[in-house]
Design an enzyme around this catalytic site. Structure first.
Site, PDB file in Angstrom:
ATOM      1  N   GLY A 307      82.068 -71.351  65.379  1.00 54.38           N
ATOM      2  CA  GLY A 307      82.237 -70.283  64.669  1.00 54.38           C
ATOM      3  C   GLY A 307      81.907 -71.027  63.299  1.00 54.38           C
ATOM      4  CB  SER A 308      82.055 -70.090  59.857  1.00 53.40           C
ATOM      5  OG  SER A 308      81.745 -68.588  60.166  1.00 53.40           O
ATOM      6  CB  VAL A 309      84.286 -74.863  60.764  1.00 52.76           C
ATOM      7  CG1 VAL A 309      85.741 -74.319  60.626  1.00 52.76           C
ATOM      8  CG2 VAL A 309      83.738 -75.078  62.031  1.00 52.76           C
ATOM      9  CE  LYS A 311      78.692 -68.501  58.576  1.00 56.37           C
ATOM     10  NZ  LYS A 311      79.178 -67.720  58.009  1.00 56.37           N
TER      11      LYS A 311
END
Length: 599
Positions: A307-309, A311
């Site tokens: 997921g967003s890690v 980014k």
């Protein structure tokens, strides 16, 4: 006997006197019964020989007794006062025997024993010497309740001269069997591997079989080394940090009714793994009793869409390649549509966002724009540089192979930018973040204690300037963004949250997710990277129905850092925001400027 012989000789009548020239005659003293006349007693040759023989025998006996008592006394003194002089040779003989049948110890970075070998007794029987197998089986089952009486009866009635009954008895078990006094039962001296800390770190240390063959973890990876050396194998693990991490993850699993959890604490400079936890766990002394899910190492073998890690990596790539600067940004008002897919923001801002804001607010749309400007080849090359496209090079056999799209299409570039479509292990992710914030040099994960002189000498993966910018951005996320629950007073924490739906049936499950947080401290001079992940957490009233990385995993990291910071020698400091002050000013200025322009 000699005394009786002499007495008989003296009682005999005196023979006639001989001339004084007789060498075997002697004068009696005056006043003798002979009336004052000197009397002569004759001692013949036989008497003299008997006397000399008696004296010789007495002398030999006296010398023999003296020697015997001298030897006994010396042995008592030797055992009582000089035993220490014999211990080294005894220890050497035991050590030599241990090298043939045992294994070297495994210790943590501070010398605390994690695995050791102890002598044990194993029970076997010569069934030909057992008179009543049924009665013997019943009595033996009482002493060893884990054994089945029927199973024992079948073995004891087999008629074989050798049959194992139970391996590696405890001293109490051995004593109970001994007290039975059953003929035909015998003990074989063996070696058994013991793990003093039980279920705290079996996924790291591993375990052995009954013959001391390594079957998992470090025990398997270094099986030959442990067998060939008496010197303990020293790991990078810090048992204190391991304990805290396991405790925090277990608490979160219970609170959110999760099916599993994993965590890593790593030295950002050397890549040394100070703690690695996978839950649920198991007892390494009874691995066969553990379910497969407990033996599965989620930290190194498990691979997940994070997921967003991710980014963080997309932002670092765009900055490192010169595609954007911190003052740049993107318009994130419109969702991105690709074929039948639509990419939206979880909490849309519906305006232009700067690069810091895109990371701070975790904008999917802004992150996709950065990835598309970089392009697929650059994305693949950059993630490969960070070690995210190949298995972690850690000293374990339980290492997961990342799931990489093939072919790598444009849609993959978009989804991978915010953490979907590429699955990696927690250990890989932690190593990549360490390299990104430690000044830009590779931090290859290792479970062996390293020489501090070699820290920070890996190959360069990002520019030092990029590393410095990412430290500030990660600090911004914890102070003002989605990672605020990881903010720990005095430790200048930075990081990024992640929430990813789990793949299911060709798509993604709505209520099955991975909640994670990756961070580092202190961000002005990063020393340690922490990663926490909870598998399928359930929302609670306290989290207002959320089960995301910010509500589930970030608090774990905050409590963890607060507890391990003092153990690792990181002194708390003032909680100023020097790292992000200018960034906050720029964000506010850009927001005001964009607002005026839109009016």
């Amino acid at each position: 006997m000699i005394r009786r012989f002499i007495t008989r000789q003296l009682r005999q009548p005196l023979p006639p006197a001989r001339p004084e020239s007789d060498p075997y005659a002697r004068a009696l003293p005056k006043g003798d019964l002979s009336g004052g006349r000197p009397a002569v007693v004759r001692v013949d040759g036989a008497t003299k020989q008997a006397l000399e023989t008696g004296r010789t025998r007495l002398l030999v006996a006296a010398v023999s007794f003296t020697l015997a008592f001298t030897l006994i006394g010396w042995r008592l003194v030797d055992l009582g006062l000089m035993a220490d002089q014999h211990e080294p040779s005894l220890a050497r003989s035991l050590s030599s025997d241990a090298l043939e049948t045992g294994r070297a110890d495994i210790v943590d970075r501070n010398g605390i024993v994690l695995a050791t070998t102890m002598p044990t007794a194993s029970l076997y029987a010569n069934t030909q010497h057992i008179r009543n197998p049924q009665r013997a089986a019943e009595r033996l089952a009482e002493a060893l309740p884990d054994l089945s009486p029927a199973h024992l009866r079948a073995k004891l009635a087999s008629g074989r001269s050798f049959v194992w009954l139970q391996r590696n008895l405890t001293p109490r078990q051995q004593d109970r069997v001994n007290r039975l006094g059953i003929p035909g039962l015998y003990f074989q001296r063996e070696q058994r591997r013991f793990y003093p800390h039980g279920a705290l770190l079996p996924h790291v240390v591993g375990f052995t079989d009954v013959d001391n063959q390594g079957l998992a973890g470090i025990e398997q990876s270094f099986d030959d080394v442990l067998r060939a050396s008496a010197k303990p194998l020293q790991l990078s693990i810090d048992l204190r940090v391991q304990h805290v991490l396991a405790q925090e993850l277990a608490g979160a699993m219970t609170e959110f009714r999760a099916i599993g959890a994993a965590g890593v604490v790593m030295d950002a400079r050397s890549g040394e793994v100070l703690a690695m936890v996978s839950l649920p766990t198991y007892d390494p002394e009874k691995p066969a009793a553990a379910p497969a899910d407990a033996r599965f190492n989620r930290a190194s073998l498990g691979i997940y869409e994070m997921g967003s890690v991710f980014k963080l990596f997309t932002t670092a790539m765009a900055l490192d390649e010169g595609i954007v600067d911190l003052n740049d940004g993107y318009d994130v008002r419109q969702p991105i549509r690709v074929a039948r897919f639509t990419i939206r923001d979880y909490h849309p801002k519906n305006r232009w966002l700067s690069i810091p804001e895109i990371l701070m607010y975790s904008s999917n749309i802004g992150t996709v724009h950065m990835a598309m400007d970089a392009g697929t080849p650059r994305q693949k090359e950059f993630l490969g540089r960070l070690g995210l496209l190949q298995p972690a090079g850690v000293e374990l056999s339980e290492v997961g192979q990342p799931l990489v799209p093939s072919p790598w299409r444009e849609i993959n570039t978009m989804t991978i930018s915010y953490g979907h479509g590429l699955a990696v292990s927690p250990l890989q992710l932690t190593s990549a973040v360490a390299a990104m914030i430690n000044g830009g040099t590779e931090a290859r994960a290792t479970l062996l204690k390293q020489d501090p002189a070699g820290a920070g000498k890996g190959r360069r993966v990002v520019a030092a300037a990029t590393s410095e910018k990412m430290r500030r951005l990660m600090r911004l996320v914890v102070v003002k963004g989605t990672g605020r629950k990881a903010n720990t007073a005095g430790y200048v924490v930075g990081g990024k949250t992640g929430t990813a739906d789990k793949p299911s049936g060709g798509g993604y499950a709505r209520n099955s997710r991975i909640a994670s947080f990756v961070g580092a401290f202190p961000m002005d001079d990063p020393r340690y990277v922490v990663f926490a992940m909870v598998d399928e957490p359930k929302p609670t009233k306290e989290t207002f129905g959320y089960a995301t990385g910010g509500w589930v995993a970030a608090p774990i990291a905050g409590r963890l850092i607060e507890r391990i910071g003092p153990l690792l020698g990181v002194a708390p400091r003032g909680d100023d925001n020097e790292l992000i002050e200018q960034m906050l000013v720029d964000i506010e200025t850009n927001a005001e400027g964009r607002q005026l322009a839109s009016n």
